[in-house]
Scaffold this motif. Sequence first.
Motif, PDB file in Angstrom:
ATOM      1  N   TYR A   1      -2.432   5.824   2.488  1.00 39.46           N
ATOM      2  CA  TYR A   1      -3.223   5.629   3.220  1.00 39.46           C
ATOM      3  C   TYR A   1      -3.245   6.351   4.633  1.00 39.46           C
ATOM      4  O   TYR A   1      -4.073   6.192   5.154  1.00 39.46           O
ATOM      5  CB  TYR A   1      -2.971   3.839   3.206  1.00 39.46           C
TER       6      TYR A   1
ATOM      7  N   ILE B   1      -6.936   3.457  -6.674  1.00 37.03           N
ATOM      8  CA  ILE B   1      -6.260   2.882  -5.715  1.00 37.03           C
ATOM      9  C   ILE B   1      -4.755   2.032  -5.558  1.00 37.03           C
ATOM     10  O   ILE B   1      -4.767   1.349  -6.520  1.00 37.03           O
ATOM     11  CB  ILE B   1      -7.179   0.716  -5.719  1.00 37.03           C
TER      12      ILE B   1
ATOM     13  N   PHE C   1       0.470  -5.156   9.164  1.00 45.69           N
ATOM     14  CA  PHE C   1      -0.462  -5.690   8.548  1.00 45.69           C
ATOM     15  C   PHE C   1      -0.555  -6.876   8.882  1.00 45.69           C
ATOM     16  O   PHE C   1      -1.797  -7.530   9.067  1.00 45.69           O
ATOM     17  CB  PHE C   1      -0.778  -5.029   6.785  1.00 45.69           C
TER      18      PHE C   1
ATOM     19  N   ARG D   1      -4.518  -7.415   0.035  1.00 48.60           N
ATOM     20  CA  ARG D   1      -5.562  -6.004   0.577  1.00 48.60           C
ATOM     21  C   ARG D   1      -6.014  -5.579  -0.125  1.00 48.60           C
ATOM     22  O   ARG D   1      -7.052  -5.046   0.028  1.00 48.60           O
ATOM     23  CB  ARG D   1      -4.686  -5.349   0.067  1.00 48.60           C
TER      24      ARG D   1
ATOM     25  N   ARG E   1      -1.073   1.506  -4.798  1.00 45.74           N
ATOM     26  CA  ARG E   1      -0.015   1.153  -4.270  1.00 45.74           C
ATOM     27  C   ARG E   1       1.456   1.794  -4.413  1.00 45.74           C
ATOM     28  O   ARG E   1       1.983   2.505  -5.169  1.00 45.74           O
ATOM     29  CB  ARG E   1      -0.189  -0.766  -4.571  1.00 45.74           C
TER      30      ARG E   1
ATOM     31  N   PHE F   1      -5.530  -0.427   7.693  1.00 45.39           N
ATOM     32  CA  PHE F   1      -5.855  -0.303   6.553  1.00 45.39           C
ATOM     33  C   PHE F   1      -4.715   0.586   6.095  1.00 45.39           C
ATOM     34  O   PHE F   1      -4.592   0.245   5.218  1.00 45.39           O
ATOM     35  CB  PHE F   1      -6.784   0.708   6.516  1.00 45.39           C
TER      36      PHE F   1
ATOM     37  N   SER G   1     -15.637   1.855   8.126  1.00 48.12           N
ATOM     38  CA  SER G   1     -15.447   1.360   6.476  1.00 48.12           C
ATOM     39  C   SER G   1     -16.793   0.234   6.118  1.00 48.12           C
ATOM     40  O   SER G   1     -17.583   0.129   6.672  1.00 48.12           O
ATOM     41  CB  SER G   1     -14.121   0.453   7.705  1.00 48.12           C
TER      42      SER G   1
ATOM     43  N   LYS H   1       0.276  -1.347   0.052  1.00 49.66           N
ATOM     44  CA  LYS H   1      -0.740   0.014  -0.121  1.00 49.66           C
ATOM     45  C   LYS H   1       1.246   1.421   0.371  1.00 49.66           C
ATOM     46  O   LYS H   1       2.225   1.307   1.157  1.00 49.66           O
ATOM     47  CB  LYS H   1      -1.165  -0.519   1.251  1.00 49.66           C
TER      48      LYS H   1
ATOM     49  N   CYS I   1     -10.980  -6.423  -0.520  1.00 50.74           N
ATOM     50  CA  CYS I   1     -11.851  -6.267   0.769  1.00 50.74           C
ATOM     51  C   CYS I   1     -12.327  -7.577   1.893  1.00 50.74           C
ATOM     52  O   CYS I   1     -12.525  -8.442   1.050  1.00 50.74           O
ATOM     53  CB  CYS I   1     -13.090  -5.967   0.727  1.00 50.74           C
TER      54      CYS I   1
ATOM     55  N   THR J   1     -18.924   2.423   0.506  1.00 53.89           N
ATOM     56  CA  THR J   1     -19.056   2.160  -0.467  1.00 53.89           C
ATOM     57  C   THR J   1     -20.488   0.371  -0.663  1.00 53.89           C
ATOM     58  O   THR J   1     -21.089   0.631  -2.013  1.00 53.89           O
ATOM     59  CB  THR J   1     -18.059   1.353  -0.634  1.00 53.89           C
ATOM     60  N   THR J   2     -21.048   0.756   0.273  1.00 57.14           N
ATOM     61  CA  THR J   2     -22.356   0.066   0.626  1.00 57.14           C
ATOM     62  C   THR J   2     -23.654   0.327  -0.019  1.00 57.14           C
ATOM     63  O   THR J   2     -24.053  -0.080  -0.752  1.00 57.14           O
ATOM     64  CB  THR J   2     -22.490  -1.380   1.672  1.00 57.14           C
TER      65      THR J   2
ATOM     66  N   PRO K   1     -14.634  -4.818  -8.376  1.00 58.17           N
ATOM     67  CA  PRO K   1     -14.840  -4.398  -7.399  1.00 58.17           C
ATOM     68  C   PRO K   1     -14.231  -4.252  -6.251  1.00 58.17           C
ATOM     69  O   PRO K   1     -14.486  -3.082  -5.451  1.00 58.17           O
ATOM     70  CB  PRO K   1     -16.072  -4.753  -7.048  1.00 58.17           C
ATOM     71  N   PHE K   2     -14.001  -5.005  -5.528  1.00 59.57           N
ATOM     72  CA  PHE K   2     -13.194  -4.933  -4.286  1.00 59.57           C
ATOM     73  C   PHE K   2     -11.732  -6.224  -3.598  1.00 59.57           C
ATOM     74  O   PHE K   2     -10.896  -5.791  -2.842  1.00 59.57           O
ATOM     75  CB  PHE K   2     -13.894  -7.323  -3.342  1.00 59.57           C
TER      76      PHE K   2
HETATM   77  C1  HEM Z   1     -20.438  -3.764  -2.458  1.00 62.53           C
HETATM   78  C2  HEM Z   1     -19.685  -3.000  -0.532  1.00 62.53           C
HETATM   79  C3  HEM Z   1     -17.823  -2.434  -0.586  1.00 62.53           C
HETATM   80  C4  HEM Z   1     -17.057  -2.788  -1.662  1.00 62.53           C
HETATM   81  C5  HEM Z   1     -16.891  -2.709  -3.237  1.00 62.53           C
HETATM   82  C6  HEM Z   1     -15.887  -2.778  -0.893  1.00 62.53           C
HETATM   83  C7  HEM Z   1     -14.501  -2.574  -2.025  1.00 62.53           C
HETATM   84  C8  HEM Z   1     -13.531  -2.476  -1.341  1.00 62.53           C
HETATM   85  C9  HEM Z   1     -12.366  -2.248  -2.012  1.00 62.53           C
HETATM   86  C10 HEM Z   1     -11.875  -2.028  -3.642  1.00 62.53           C
HETATM   87  C11 HEM Z   1     -11.185  -2.222  -0.344  1.00 62.53           C
HETATM   88  C12 HEM Z   1      -9.658  -1.562  -1.282  1.00 62.53           C
HETATM   89  C13 HEM Z   1      -9.589  -0.668  -1.115  1.00 62.53           C
HETATM   90  C14 HEM Z   1      -7.873  -0.370  -1.108  1.00 62.53           C
HETATM   91  O1  HEM Z   1      -7.709  -1.244  -0.929  1.00 62.53           O
HETATM   92  O2  HEM Z   1      -8.344   0.553  -1.849  1.00 62.53           O
HETATM   93  C15 HEM Z   1     -11.661  -2.500  -0.019  1.00 62.53           C
HETATM   94  C16 HEM Z   1     -11.147  -2.574   0.978  1.00 62.53           C
HETATM   95  C17 HEM Z   1     -11.654  -3.094   2.784  1.00 62.53           C
HETATM   96  N1  HEM Z   1     -12.662  -3.581   3.199  1.00 62.53           N
HETATM   97 FE1  HEM Z   1     -13.989  -2.745   1.451  1.00 62.53          FE
HETATM   98  N2  HEM Z   1     -16.236  -2.736   0.352  1.00 62.53           N
HETATM   99  C18 HEM Z   1     -17.230  -2.842   0.068  1.00 62.53           C
HETATM  100  C19 HEM Z   1     -18.202  -3.041   1.528  1.00 62.53           C
HETATM  101  C20 HEM Z   1     -17.047  -3.293   2.823  1.00 62.53           C
HETATM  102  C21 HEM Z   1     -17.777  -3.501   4.696  1.00 62.53           C
HETATM  103  C22 HEM Z   1     -19.561  -3.647   4.614  1.00 62.53           C
HETATM  104  C23 HEM Z   1     -16.498  -3.697   4.928  1.00 62.53           C
HETATM  105  C24 HEM Z   1     -16.559  -4.194   6.192  1.00 62.53           C
HETATM  106  C25 HEM Z   1     -17.852  -4.248   6.974  1.00 62.53           C
HETATM  107  C26 HEM Z   1     -15.340  -3.598   4.821  1.00 62.53           C
HETATM  108  C27 HEM Z   1     -14.417  -3.804   5.095  1.00 62.53           C
HETATM  109  C28 HEM Z   1     -12.828  -3.529   4.276  1.00 62.53           C
HETATM  110  C29 HEM Z   1     -11.714  -3.420   4.942  1.00 62.53           C
HETATM  111  C30 HEM Z   1     -11.843  -4.136   6.621  1.00 62.53           C
HETATM  112  C31 HEM Z   1     -10.962  -2.962   4.570  1.00 62.53           C
HETATM  113  C32 HEM Z   1      -9.446  -3.393   3.790  1.00 62.53           C
HETATM  114  C33 HEM Z   1      -8.741  -4.539   3.566  1.00 62.53           C
HETATM  115  C34 HEM Z   1      -6.845  -3.908   3.995  1.00 62.53           C
HETATM  116  O3  HEM Z   1      -6.872  -3.037   4.046  1.00 62.53           O
HETATM  117  O4  HEM Z   1      -6.069  -4.782   3.381  1.00 62.53           O
HETATM  118  N3  HEM Z   1     -16.063  -3.435   2.723  1.00 62.53           N
HETATM  119  N4  HEM Z   1     -12.911  -2.676  -0.071  1.00 62.53           N
END
Ligand code: HEM
Length: 445
Positions: free
Chosen positions: A134, A369, A152, A439, A371, A145, A300, A130, A441, A304-305, A433-434
């Motif tokens: 961040y 996003i 991490f 790293r 890195r 994060f 967090s 990352k 989601c 997004t949700t 999308p995730f």
């Molecule tokens: C449709 C819903 C969601 C989408 C599209 C989404 C998308 C993403 C993406 C693209 C990342 C990577 C971000 C980055 O590296 O900058 C991420 C990381 C993360 N998301 Fe989601 N997210 C969603 C919902 C959620 C929910 C509901 C939670 C928790 C309750 C969550 C918890 C996290 C966490 C903790 C990370 C960090 C992981 C890390 O640092 O390694 N996300 N998410």
Amino acid sequence: MSLNQTLTMFLSESKLDVQLSGQNVAVLIVAALCLPVVYNVVFHPLARIPGPFLAKISDLWHAYHVSTGTRHILLYDLHTKYGECDAYTPFRMKAKLSQGPLVRIGPNTVSVDSNEGLQKIFSATSPIDKSPFYQSFAPGFKSSFAAVGDAFREKKSILSHAFAQKKLDAMEVTFMEHTKKLCESMIAGKEVDLDDSLSTLTIDILSDVCFGETFDLLNDPAEKKKVGGGLVEAARYVSLEGTLWRWPILQKIIRVLSNKYTTRDYPAQRAIGAMIKQRQKASGREDIFNYLLSATKPGSGSDTTSTALLTTLWHLLRHKDTYDNLAKEVRSAFSSIDEITYQQAQYLPYLRAVIEESLRILPPNSGFIPRQVLKSNRPFILHDITLPAGTEVGIANMALHRNPLYFEEPDKFIPERWIGGSNTKRDRPAFSPFSKGPRSCLGRK
Ligand code: HEM
């Protein structure tokens, strides 16, 4: 070799006998201002990568576009202008250049719009982690994060417990409770602002499951304004500060002023208050924070949700056929709201296709996003260009998801493309999308 090293060597080796007249001083000042520009544009290791002129010479160009909130559309246009794909679509500029899927959006920052880039940048084996971007999410704290490397990995072992399937299943009753309240107010015929209601819903649910006490914004309009407004401001200023991580003084000025004149800190304070109250009550109820303590960032996933829900509902309201097909599938699987469970809903193919298509057409993390390439004895090469250590590199998610190389008719909402046997092309590996890799989601299940 850096510009500084080159200059020092040149000055120490040159035997020029310079008379410091007023004219010479002026020439020196002009040279001092021009040299970094010439270096960045002509001699920099990333000089071969196309991009806007101002982006090549200063991070301020990128920061400005982050502050406007429209960077995702700009990246989309830039990748079309400089990229491989020359199909004309509504957002895209008409220019048809064929220079590859890399665009330079800062002197040391590269945006990528390719499946190859996606797989390499987020691979666990690439010399990449990352970016310091961040750290602006929780300056001064060891947030999971922002954590990289071993720090991490240590935090992830704690986080994984919080997101285990059994824990999420136990939270379903809370999700349903809040969702039903919103549906009831819709059924009662109240006019609903979907954007506002869905972000309220996700904040109410996530505060409940993360901190053990719902903010209950649905029933508290004044608080809703403060928390909702605070989250929007936090997102804007955190991204701006993060983008300027190479400019610590400017970063600090933005932090101090935005803390003083906006409510960006309010949601975090409210979350901390809820966590303390819940722990003092010692109710024994398990919330996500039980597992994380100081390991995660408050809020967090709520933005997004709610964006994903809003995009899905918006497209359903615009595409009557899709809505009818989905209603038919859901009604044939469940005869009342109370029967709906995640366990069963996850296997409804059309529902899944509608959600995936929404996440493709407008991924909630649609911008960049970031890195950073780490020092390593293995060079990091993307599309035949070596990105030196320290380069910030990231995927422009919306550009990738609308790249016609991977998705046919990319600007059209076609859920059927995700159903087996469909003739409409979709390249699942380019769907992200995730995000991908270690790293990605944690809340994606
Ligand atoms: C449709 C819903 C969601 C989408 C599209 C989404 C998308 C993403 C993406 C693209 C990342 C990577 C971000 C980055 O590296 O900058 C991420 C990381 C993360 N998301 Fe989601 N997210 C969603 C919902 C959620 C929910 C509901 C939670 C928790 C309750 C969550 C918890 C996290 C966490 C903790 C990370 C960090 C992981 C890390 O640092 O390694 N996300 N998410």
